[in-house]
Scaffold this active site. Structure first.
Site, PDB file in Angstrom:
ATOM      1  N   LYS B 184       0.962  -1.217  -0.038  1.00 52.98           N
ATOM      2  CA  LYS B 184       0.113   0.163   0.146  1.00 52.98           C
ATOM      3  C   LYS B 184       0.903   1.445  -0.178  1.00 52.98           C
ATOM      4  O   LYS B 184       1.669   1.561   0.956  1.00 52.98           O
ATOM      5  CB  LYS B 184      -0.944   0.112   1.169  1.00 52.98           C
ATOM      6  CG  LYS B 184      -2.085   1.054   1.077  1.00 52.98           C
ATOM      7  CD  LYS B 184      -2.450   1.735   2.584  1.00 52.98           C
ATOM      8  CE  LYS B 184      -1.686   2.782   3.153  1.00 52.98           C
ATOM      9  NZ  LYS B 184      -1.655   4.109   2.485  1.00 52.98           N
ATOM     10  N   GLY B 236       7.283   4.548   8.482  1.00 53.03           N
ATOM     11  CA  GLY B 236       6.250   5.714   8.924  1.00 53.03           C
ATOM     12  C   GLY B 236       6.493   6.177  10.194  1.00 53.03           C
ATOM     13  O   GLY B 236       7.613   5.872  10.503  1.00 53.03           O
ATOM     14  N   GLU B 239       4.508   6.730  15.957  1.00 51.35           N
ATOM     15  CA  GLU B 239       3.136   6.449  16.422  1.00 51.35           C
ATOM     16  C   GLU B 239       2.384   5.416  15.847  1.00 51.35           C
ATOM     17  O   GLU B 239       1.873   4.512  16.425  1.00 51.35           O
ATOM     18  CB  GLU B 239       2.238   7.918  16.447  1.00 51.35           C
ATOM     19  CG  GLU B 239       1.037   7.959  16.884  1.00 51.35           C
ATOM     20  CD  GLU B 239       0.314   9.168  16.416  1.00 51.35           C
ATOM     21  OE1 GLU B 239       0.931  10.040  15.787  1.00 51.35           O
ATOM     22  OE2 GLU B 239      -1.096   9.214  16.559  1.00 51.35           O
ATOM     23  N   GLY B 241       3.745   2.997  14.030  1.00 51.49           N
ATOM     24  CA  GLY B 241       4.349   1.896  14.291  1.00 51.49           C
ATOM     25  C   GLY B 241       3.950   1.149  15.712  1.00 51.49           C
ATOM     26  O   GLY B 241       4.143  -0.248  15.606  1.00 51.49           O
ATOM     27  N   GLU B 258      10.447   0.725  10.220  1.00 53.15           N
ATOM     28  CA  GLU B 258      11.220   1.758  10.152  1.00 53.15           C
ATOM     29  C   GLU B 258      10.366   3.103  10.511  1.00 53.15           C
ATOM     30  O   GLU B 258       9.696   3.555   9.782  1.00 53.15           O
ATOM     31  CB  GLU B 258      11.845   1.750   8.756  1.00 53.15           C
ATOM     32  CG  GLU B 258      12.494   0.630   8.176  1.00 53.15           C
ATOM     33  CD  GLU B 258      13.973   0.663   8.802  1.00 53.15           C
ATOM     34  OE1 GLU B 258      14.400   1.429   9.693  1.00 53.15           O
ATOM     35  OE2 GLU B 258      14.643  -0.447   8.526  1.00 53.15           O
ATOM     36  N   CYS B 292      13.416  10.419   7.516  1.00 52.91           N
ATOM     37  CA  CYS B 292      13.333  10.130   8.841  1.00 52.91           C
ATOM     38  C   CYS B 292      14.598  10.070   9.417  1.00 52.91           C
ATOM     39  O   CYS B 292      14.536  10.420  10.618  1.00 52.91           O
ATOM     40  CB  CYS B 292      12.659   8.599   8.713  1.00 52.91           C
ATOM     41  SG  CYS B 292      13.640   7.502   7.807  1.00 52.91           S
ATOM     42  N   GLU B 389       9.994  14.994  16.056  1.00 50.79           N
ATOM     43  CA  GLU B 389      10.103  15.123  14.638  1.00 50.79           C
ATOM     44  C   GLU B 389       9.456  15.914  13.811  1.00 50.79           C
ATOM     45  O   GLU B 389       8.066  16.088  13.892  1.00 50.79           O
ATOM     46  CB  GLU B 389       9.970  13.864  14.195  1.00 50.79           C
ATOM     47  CG  GLU B 389      10.559  13.396  12.706  1.00 50.79           C
ATOM     48  CD  GLU B 389      10.525  12.009  12.162  1.00 50.79           C
ATOM     49  OE1 GLU B 389       9.323  11.319  12.855  1.00 50.79           O
ATOM     50  OE2 GLU B 389      11.279  11.480  11.574  1.00 50.79           O
TER      51      GLU B 389
END
Lengths: 319, 486
Positions: B184, B236, B239, B241, B258, B292, B389
């Site tokens: 996706k 992504g 949160e 994750g 990741e 990231c 972040e």
């Protein structure tokens, strides 16, 4: 007095003294935290009994310390303090120290075998074989400390003028639920890989069979393993495990001992561990079931990989 | 004398043939979504609608997972590693052949400068397929254990910052190890994944080996939680994750994550300043800071801080912000209105909490989503912009006095993805690199990537590694009891 007389206590099975025989000195089983042997801060203890043998029912073995959530938190503090120094020791040195543990265990074979026999209901010969296997397992992991980086790391041939190298590093503090059934070989099989990799561990010992674990702690204390690198708490797994699983200063969680532990659902623990994305080693089994694996098989590297991180460093190359 | 002006140098869009609307790619065919819902994807630089895309429902995801299972049991599962490898080599070649088309499409849909999509995203995506193609028939040499087998059907959810590159990171190792995938792409950047589906058709990849389901968070959740998925791979936010980790708790599904980062870029007083400044710029303004592992916290030694910041600011006045399709553009558009809003909120908070904000003078286009390169000085450890972040072109500057202090500050974050070290002293670089709790450390360089080099984080930056021999681990199952349980 009546309990000694009627229940014939002690792992060695010694009875009350009569004329001409010696009254045995019983061992007090304690926690092992930060290199010291405290009783639980809660002041609680619980009765440990033997596996039923033949027609005899379970007999009283000892009152083990019933560790508390606070004991677990204290153990995490001790582990966090000890971990950097342990990881910074040379791999050669860590191998020497772990081999020394095996030496000390070997010298305590009789005591460990008696405790394993009582805990697991094994014949003396079988128990000695299990202790031998546990000692050999320490030796196996002792030999890995200075090979992990070469086997699991390496130079990456990147498409550019860079020196690029990957090496494994310990993940930090590992919470371990020791296997419930295999009181010594299983325990060694989950603790040794984590420690071999340079982690510090906080172990919740087998709930029903904690005594070999305490004696192992004594072996660790009298070898050269720095205090705090291994911490061992006896008590109710269902009480200790959630604290380990949700503790923000624990980096990885080995759920081996969730199999067969009263009142423990490993899914709940794994969910709690997600809060700070701990590395989780799931218990063996199929579907949602958890079972204790065959600890006598050669372990392979999966368990140590799970408590290692890979660090990759890039540096330009040029004149 | 004023600044030199450059004539516009736009890359041609003619090479890209957009369809007005796209279906789902399931079982080797384009199929309409069962729910029939569609959404649009726009160019973040102009807000122009590029295409309509199908939104996959749970039923669509189920169909895709079944197609992947069928392919796994069928031709793909029976194929030799050598033949699997040949398919990957084919895909790598087609990516190279269609590189310009992919680069322009990526820039249109994502907003990143064409020089980055052309020189970084697309070549690296091809390189990932080339690298993994060679592994397909050599897995037993990877040192993971004897007789590695595929894990099964892999559900992959990727972000919008490197749409094609993240696809390559996910799909190439999965296929090399014999798995089939349902992927996706992010809802704001689905187009290169859909073009990749065409590439799979051109390569004559067996139907169902790669399935692409477009959609937003709901589609991703349906994929992650589908019982027919054996492994989840996600890139992504931390949160999301954590949500995924919770939803997989108690199952036997495997996962790699990741996640976010808040990388420290540490500049010592003996660093070559010009190179360090280039590294700082590359660290935080590459891809608009939508990275990231971006070097979003500059830790500079106190005695050179003023000079480094002065030269950094001077360098930033030469950055060209604007049309991503212009070959001279350095900083493109923010990917979405929502992300722009988040960057604005966090930047305003930075000012409100007492840090000093600075941006070079630059004219931003009136349409589209834009944010100027921004530097915060006087940032303290406790400031939100030093902890959270931002995922945008926003740099926080902190100072330190000793190497110990630099390491302590660098490690003072729940994240542990990446870090940078700038110093001429080799022994210091090695010491600092040892102390840093981060999966990737760039010394005297930053933001370098390669398919042979494992990438991934410590702590809350995720689980596992991608790339290199290490990245294969996530996609193989090993014979013999315990190994499989982890």
């Amino acid at each position: 007095m009546s309990s000694t007389a009627t229940r014939r206590g002690g792992v060695e099975g010694g009875g009350p003294a009569s004329a001409g025989t010696r009254l045995d000195v019983r061992k007090t089983y304690k926690l092992y935290i930060g290199g010291a042997f405290p009783r639980s801060e809660s002041g609680r203890s619980y009765e440990v009994v033997s596996a039923p043998a033949g027609r005899r029912g379970p007999r009283f073995l000892a009152n083990a310390a019933m560790g508390s959530r606070k004991d677990v938190r204290d153990a995490v503090v001790a582990a966090r303090a000890a971990q950097p120094g342990w990881a910074a020791a040379t791999a050669y040195n860590r191998g020497q120290v772990l081999y020394r543990v095996a030496e000390v265990m070997e010298g305590r074979t009789e005591q460990l075998a008696a405790e394993v026999a009582a805990a697991e209901g094994l014949t003396p010969a079988r128990a000695r074989a299990v202790v031998g296997a546990a000692v050999d397992r320490w030796v196996w992991w002792a030999g890995w400390t200075d090979k992990l980086a070469q086997v699991l790391g390496g130079l990456n041939p990147v498409a550019g003028p860079y020196f690029d190298i990957s090496a494994p590093e310990p993940t930090g503090v590992v919470g371990v639920l020791a296997p419930q059934a295999s009181s010594l070989l299983g325990l060694v099989s989950v603790v040794a890989p984590a420690v071999c990799a340079g982690n510090a561990v906080v172990v919740a010992a087998s709930e029903e069979r904690p005594l070999p674990a305490v004696t192992l702690a004594e072996c660790l204390a009298t070898s050269d393993v720095p205090g705090g690198v291994v911490n061992l708490v006896t008590g109710r797994t269902a009480e200790l495990a959630p604290t380990l699983a949700s503790h923000r200063d624990v980096n990885a969680l080995d759920l081996a001992g969730a199999a067969g532990a009263a009142g423990v659902d490993w899914a709940d623990l794994e969910r709690a561990a997600a809060e700070n994305l701990k590395r989780v080693i799931r218990p063996a089994g199929t579907g949602a079931d958890a079972v204790e694996p065959d600890w006598s098989a050669e372990p392979g590297l999966a368990r140590v990989r799970a408590v290692l991180e890979t660090k990759t460093v890039w540096h330009p190359k040029g004149r | 004398m004023g600044k030199l002006e450059y004539a516009p140098a736009p890359e041609s869009r003619a090479v890209v043939h957009l369809k007005p609307s796209y279906d789902l790619f399931v079982g080797g065919d384009w199929v309409a979504s069962q729910g029939g819902t569609r959404f649009t994807t726009i160019s973040p630089a102009t807000e122009e609608v590029l295409a309509e895309v199908a939104e996959a429902s749970a039923a669509d995801v189920d169909r895709a997972v079944r197609a992947a299972r069928t392919a796994l049991r069928g031709p793909w599962g029976r194929m030799s590693g050598a033949d699997r490898g040949k398919y990957l080599f084919r895909i790598a070649r087609i990516i190279q052949e269609r590189a310009r088309e992919l680069a322009v499409l990526e820039t249109l849909d994502n907003g990143k400068p064409i020089k980055e999509s052309r020189d970084v995203d697309v070549p690296l995506a091809a390189a990932h397929f080339f690298y993994h193609a060679g592994w397909a028939d050599k897995l037993s040499y990877a040192g993971l254990g004897p007789d590695p087998r595929p894990v099964g059907v892999v559900g992959q959810v990727i972000p919008w910052n490197f749409p094609l590159l993240m696809l390559a990171w996910k799909v190439a190792p999965a296929l090399a190890c014999g798995n089939t995938v349902v992927l996706k792409p992010a809802e704001t950047t689905p187009l290169t994944a859909l073009l990749f589906a065409e590439i799979c058709q051109q390569a004559e990849l067996p139907p169902g080996v790669v399935n692409i389901v477009t959609g937003a968070g709901g589609t991703g959740q349906a994929l992650v939680e589908h019982p027919g998925v054996d492994k989840v791979a996600f890139t992504g936010s931390t949160e999301v994750g954590k949500q995924i980790a919770r939803s997989l708790a108690g199952t036997r599904k495997r996962a790699t994550l990741e996640l976010g980062g808040k990388a420290a870029n540490i500049v010592f007083d003996d660093a070559p300043v010009d190179q360090a400044v280039e590294g700082i710029v590359n660290g935080i303004f590459f891809n608009q800071g939508h990275v990231c592992c971006a070097g979003s916290r500059l830790l500079v030694q106190e005695n050179v801080a003023d000079e480094v910041v002065r030269r950094l600011k001077r360098r930033l006045t030469t950055l060209r912000v604007g049309d991503p399709l212009d070959k001279n553009t350095d900083v493109g558009a923010i990917n979405s209105a929502a992300q722009l809003e988040r960057i604005r909120e966090l930047s305003d908070l930075g000012e409100a909490e007492g840090a000093t904000r600075w941006s070079p003078e630059c004219e931003l286009p009136t349409r589209g989503f834009w944010f100027p390169p921004t530097v915060f000085t006087g940032v303290a450890q406790a400031h939100t912009i030093a902890q959270q972040e931002v995922f945008g072109p926003v740099l926080s500057v902190l100072t330190f006095r000793t190497p110990q202090e630099a390491v302590a500050k660098a490690n003072n974050t729940p994240y542990g993805l990446s870090a940078g070290v700038w110093s001429e002293k080799g022994s210091r670089i090695l010491w600092v690199a040892d102390q840093l709790r981060a999966g990737v450390v760039w010394a005297n360089t930053f933001n370098k990537f390669d398919p042979t080099s494992p990438f991934g984080g410590y702590k809350e930056s995720g689980w596992g590694r991608e790339g290199g021999r290490h990245g294969l681990e996530a996609y193989v199952a090993l014979a013999g009891g315990q190994e499989e349980q982890l």
